[in-house]
Design a protein around this motif. Structure first.
Motif, PDB file in Angstrom:
ATOM      1  N   ILE A  55       9.211  63.287  50.907  1.00  0.00           N
ATOM      2  CA  ILE A  55       8.668  63.733  49.628  1.00  0.00           C
ATOM      3  C   ILE A  55       9.223  62.827  48.542  1.00  0.00           C
ATOM      4  O   ILE A  55      10.425  62.799  48.295  1.00  0.00           O
ATOM      5  CB  ILE A  55       9.026  65.201  49.356  1.00  0.00           C
ATOM      6  CG1 ILE A  55       8.393  66.090  50.435  1.00  0.00           C
ATOM      7  CG2 ILE A  55       8.576  65.631  47.971  1.00  0.00           C
ATOM      8  CD1 ILE A  55       8.740  67.552  50.314  1.00  0.00           C
ATOM      9  N   ASP A  56       8.346  62.073  47.905  1.00  0.00           N
ATOM     10  CA  ASP A  56       8.757  61.031  46.976  1.00  0.00           C
ATOM     11  C   ASP A  56       8.142  61.292  45.599  1.00  0.00           C
ATOM     12  O   ASP A  56       6.917  61.408  45.468  1.00  0.00           O
ATOM     13  CB  ASP A  56       8.291  59.674  47.505  1.00  0.00           C
ATOM     14  CG  ASP A  56       9.051  58.508  46.898  1.00  0.00           C
ATOM     15  OD1 ASP A  56       9.898  58.749  46.021  1.00  0.00           O
ATOM     16  OD2 ASP A  56       8.797  57.362  47.307  1.00  0.00           O
ATOM     17  N   THR A  57       8.981  61.390  44.563  1.00  0.00           N
ATOM     18  CA  THR A  57       8.515  61.618  43.201  1.00  0.00           C
ATOM     19  C   THR A  57       9.214  60.653  42.250  1.00  0.00           C
ATOM     20  O   THR A  57      10.028  59.826  42.668  1.00  0.00           O
ATOM     21  CB  THR A  57       8.782  63.066  42.744  1.00  0.00           C
ATOM     22  OG1 THR A  57      10.185  63.236  42.548  1.00  0.00           O
ATOM     23  CG2 THR A  57       8.282  64.074  43.779  1.00  0.00           C
ATOM     24  N   GLU A  58       8.938  60.811  40.957  1.00  0.00           N
ATOM     25  CA  GLU A  58       9.563  59.945  39.965  1.00  0.00           C
ATOM     26  C   GLU A  58      11.072  60.134  39.929  1.00  0.00           C
ATOM     27  O   GLU A  58      11.831  59.172  39.820  1.00  0.00           O
ATOM     28  CB  GLU A  58       8.980  60.233  38.575  1.00  0.00           C
ATOM     29  CG  GLU A  58       9.606  59.412  37.463  1.00  0.00           C
ATOM     30  CD  GLU A  58       9.295  59.948  36.090  1.00  0.00           C
ATOM     31  OE1 GLU A  58       9.778  59.355  35.102  1.00  0.00           O
ATOM     32  OE2 GLU A  58       8.591  60.964  35.983  1.00  0.00           O
ATOM     33  N   THR A  59      11.546  61.381  40.036  1.00  0.00           N
ATOM     34  CA  THR A  59      12.974  61.677  39.939  1.00  0.00           C
ATOM     35  C   THR A  59      13.444  62.455  41.166  1.00  0.00           C
ATOM     36  O   THR A  59      12.684  63.233  41.746  1.00  0.00           O
ATOM     37  CB  THR A  59      13.282  62.508  38.680  1.00  0.00           C
ATOM     38  OG1 THR A  59      12.678  63.805  38.804  1.00  0.00           O
ATOM     39  CG2 THR A  59      12.749  61.818  37.429  1.00  0.00           C
ATOM     40  N   MET A  60      14.720  62.270  41.516  1.00  0.00           N
ATOM     41  CA  MET A  60      15.287  63.016  42.631  1.00  0.00           C
ATOM     42  C   MET A  60      15.350  64.505  42.309  1.00  0.00           C
ATOM     43  O   MET A  60      15.234  65.355  43.206  1.00  0.00           O
ATOM     44  CB  MET A  60      16.676  62.478  42.967  1.00  0.00           C
ATOM     45  CG  MET A  60      17.325  63.149  44.166  1.00  0.00           C
ATOM     46  SD  MET A  60      16.340  63.008  45.691  1.00  0.00           S
ATOM     47  CE  MET A  60      16.710  61.314  46.169  1.00  0.00           C
ATOM     48  N   THR A  61      15.516  64.842  41.038  1.00  0.00           N
ATOM     49  CA  THR A  61      15.539  66.252  40.640  1.00  0.00           C
ATOM     50  C   THR A  61      14.257  66.955  41.035  1.00  0.00           C
ATOM     51  O   THR A  61      14.279  68.060  41.590  1.00  0.00           O
ATOM     52  CB  THR A  61      15.751  66.370  39.112  1.00  0.00           C
ATOM     53  OG1 THR A  61      17.000  65.788  38.761  1.00  0.00           O
ATOM     54  CG2 THR A  61      15.748  67.834  38.684  1.00  0.00           C
TER      55      THR A  61
ATOM     56  N   PHE B 137       6.257  52.113  45.531  1.00  0.00           N
ATOM     57  CA  PHE B 137       5.289  52.769  46.420  1.00  0.00           C
ATOM     58  C   PHE B 137       5.019  51.931  47.658  1.00  0.00           C
ATOM     59  O   PHE B 137       5.127  52.413  48.792  1.00  0.00           O
ATOM     60  CB  PHE B 137       3.983  53.033  45.664  1.00  0.00           C
ATOM     61  CG  PHE B 137       2.857  53.483  46.550  1.00  0.00           C
ATOM     62  CD1 PHE B 137       2.765  54.803  46.962  1.00  0.00           C
ATOM     63  CD2 PHE B 137       1.897  52.583  46.999  1.00  0.00           C
ATOM     64  CE1 PHE B 137       1.734  55.221  47.792  1.00  0.00           C
ATOM     65  CE2 PHE B 137       0.867  52.988  47.830  1.00  0.00           C
ATOM     66  CZ  PHE B 137       0.787  54.309  48.226  1.00  0.00           C
ATOM     67  N   TYR B 138       4.678  50.674  47.451  1.00  0.00           N
ATOM     68  CA  TYR B 138       4.343  49.831  48.601  1.00  0.00           C
ATOM     69  C   TYR B 138       5.559  49.573  49.490  1.00  0.00           C
ATOM     70  O   TYR B 138       5.437  49.494  50.722  1.00  0.00           O
ATOM     71  CB  TYR B 138       3.729  48.522  48.126  1.00  0.00           C
ATOM     72  CG  TYR B 138       2.275  48.657  47.719  1.00  0.00           C
ATOM     73  CD1 TYR B 138       1.287  48.848  48.668  1.00  0.00           C
ATOM     74  CD2 TYR B 138       1.895  48.621  46.386  1.00  0.00           C
ATOM     75  CE1 TYR B 138      -0.045  48.981  48.319  1.00  0.00           C
ATOM     76  CE2 TYR B 138       0.556  48.755  46.008  1.00  0.00           C
ATOM     77  CZ  TYR B 138      -0.402  48.937  46.988  1.00  0.00           C
ATOM     78  OH  TYR B 138      -1.720  49.082  46.627  1.00  0.00           O
ATOM     79  N   SER B 139       6.728  49.453  48.887  1.00  0.00           N
ATOM     80  CA  SER B 139       7.939  49.238  49.679  1.00  0.00           C
ATOM     81  C   SER B 139       8.244  50.443  50.563  1.00  0.00           C
ATOM     82  O   SER B 139       8.633  50.301  51.729  1.00  0.00           O
ATOM     83  CB  SER B 139       9.124  48.956  48.754  1.00  0.00           C
ATOM     84  OG  SER B 139      10.327  48.858  49.480  1.00  0.00           O
ATOM     85  N   SER B 140       8.047  51.641  50.025  1.00  0.00           N
ATOM     86  CA  SER B 140       8.377  52.853  50.784  1.00  0.00           C
ATOM     87  C   SER B 140       7.444  53.074  51.963  1.00  0.00           C
ATOM     88  O   SER B 140       7.780  53.814  52.897  1.00  0.00           O
ATOM     89  CB  SER B 140       8.345  54.078  49.868  1.00  0.00           C
ATOM     90  OG  SER B 140       7.026  54.310  49.388  1.00  0.00           O
ATOM     91  N   LEU B 141       6.286  52.421  51.960  1.00  0.00           N
ATOM     92  CA  LEU B 141       5.371  52.560  53.094  1.00  0.00           C
ATOM     93  C   LEU B 141       5.967  51.989  54.375  1.00  0.00           C
ATOM     94  O   LEU B 141       5.508  52.309  55.481  1.00  0.00           O
ATOM     95  CB  LEU B 141       4.038  51.871  52.786  1.00  0.00           C
ATOM     96  CG  LEU B 141       3.177  52.511  51.693  1.00  0.00           C
ATOM     97  CD1 LEU B 141       1.929  51.676  51.460  1.00  0.00           C
ATOM     98  CD2 LEU B 141       2.800  53.936  52.066  1.00  0.00           C
TER      99      LEU B 141
END
Length: 325
Positions: A87-93, A188-192
């Motif tokens: 689960i990936d968002t702008e902030t870790m919070t 985004f592309y790196s996390s793929l």
């Protein structure tokens, strides 16, 4: 023969979200349709899905339900407790908040009653991880988590996942400059690279600026279509105010979610944001178009000329000298 509540929920995302997750404010007309799009893409057609939906219209709630539903289906139907979700968002919070919601959902009385115990107690979701009890080895050693939180500035490495959910990667903090927007695109592309072969992606977002990640993905999709390449995403786009043809219409359209946002309330929000000189934000987050039509500059492609009278008084231009042979 009547279908059991358990089987109905496993077979239908909308039913699962309402019955097992308690998302009672979802509506069959809007959210039922979105759930069909998600099921068709991720389950039936096995391709990635992108949802561009106005802010406040429960896109993140559907993303949470989707993550939990897919993992539950794998566990119950296929006896597969190895399914891993990032689960990936702008902030870790925000990502940890999503993890906390999933932990509460799968340990709720209704979910346990329908599908049994999954949650491995003692691990806790506060660290942004959820483990399924059934994944522990005979020696009690637990493998990597079933759900893991990530964010743009706290990227995960060294792990791999079967499913990625990207939710609101672009926000107020990282949308205002081209450099910040490009950092998000690269993230985004790196996390793929963490996605397993054959893995799937759900992308939920509301645009903030022209040229942000959502715009970049839509541009890449159009370029792929021109080359007759396999599409990376199946896009589902809805606008806060639409006409009968489902086209965006901020002047005469009606709300697509009147149960929560009546048309007159949306028009009131529009006027308030325009008074605050935030029309671009209204256009971006409610009409899914960061461009303001009345500020667009007419351009004649035949003569490569735009008259000076076409420029708004407040427009600031970056001039560039181009040499043509």
């Amino acid at each position: 023969m009547a279908v059991s509540k358990e089987r109905a929920a496993l077979g239908n995302l909308y039913t699962y979200a309402k019955e097992a997750c308690g998302l009672n404010l979802l509506t069959p007309k809007l959210h039922g349709e979105i759930c069909e799009v998600v099921m068709d893409g991720l389950v039936r057609q096995h391709h990635n899905v992108a949802l561009l939906v106005p802010r406040g219209f429960f896109k993140s709630s559907l993303g949470l339900a989707t993550c939990t539903w897919l993992a539950t289906r794998k566990a119950i139907i296929e006896n597969n407790y190895e399914w891993r979700t990032l689960i990936d968002t702008e902030t870790m919070t925000l990502s940890k908040k999503h993890i906390g919601w999933i932990a509460r959902a799968i340990t709720s009385r209704e979910h346990v009653k329908l599908f049994g115990e999954f949650y491995k107690k003692g691990k806790g979701a506060g660290n942004g991880e959820i483990f399924f009890t059934q994944r522990a080895t005979k020696g009690g050693v637990t493998r990597e988590p079933n759900f893991m939180a990530s964010s743009q500035k706290s990227e995960r490495t060294g792990l791999h996942f079967d499913f990625h959910w990207y939710d609101d990667l672009v926000g107020e903090r990282n949308c205002n400059t081209s450099a910040l927007r490009q950092n998000t695109i690269e993230h985004f592309y790196s996390s793929l690279n963490l996605l397993e072969p054959g893995g799937l992606v759900l992308y939920t977002a509301t645009p903030w600026r022209d040229g942000d990640l959502s715009g970049a993905l839509m541009k890449a999709q159009k370029e792929a279509e021109k080359k007759d390449e396999k599409k990376f995403f199946s896009f589902y786009v809805r606008y806060a105010l639409e006409n009968e043809k489902r086209e965006p219409d901020e002047n005469f359209g009606v709300s697509i979610f009147p149960e929560r946002f009546p048309t007159e309330d949306l028009q009131g929000k529009r006027k308030m944001m325009e008074r605050g000189r935030k029309r671009y934000l209204w256009r971006a987050q409610q009409m899914i178009d960061p461009c303001v039509p009345e500020e667009a500059i007419p351009f004649d492609r035949q003569t490569l000329y735009a008259p000076r009278t076409s420029f708004p008084n407040h427009a600031f231009l970056r001039l560039k000298t181009v040499t043509v042979d």
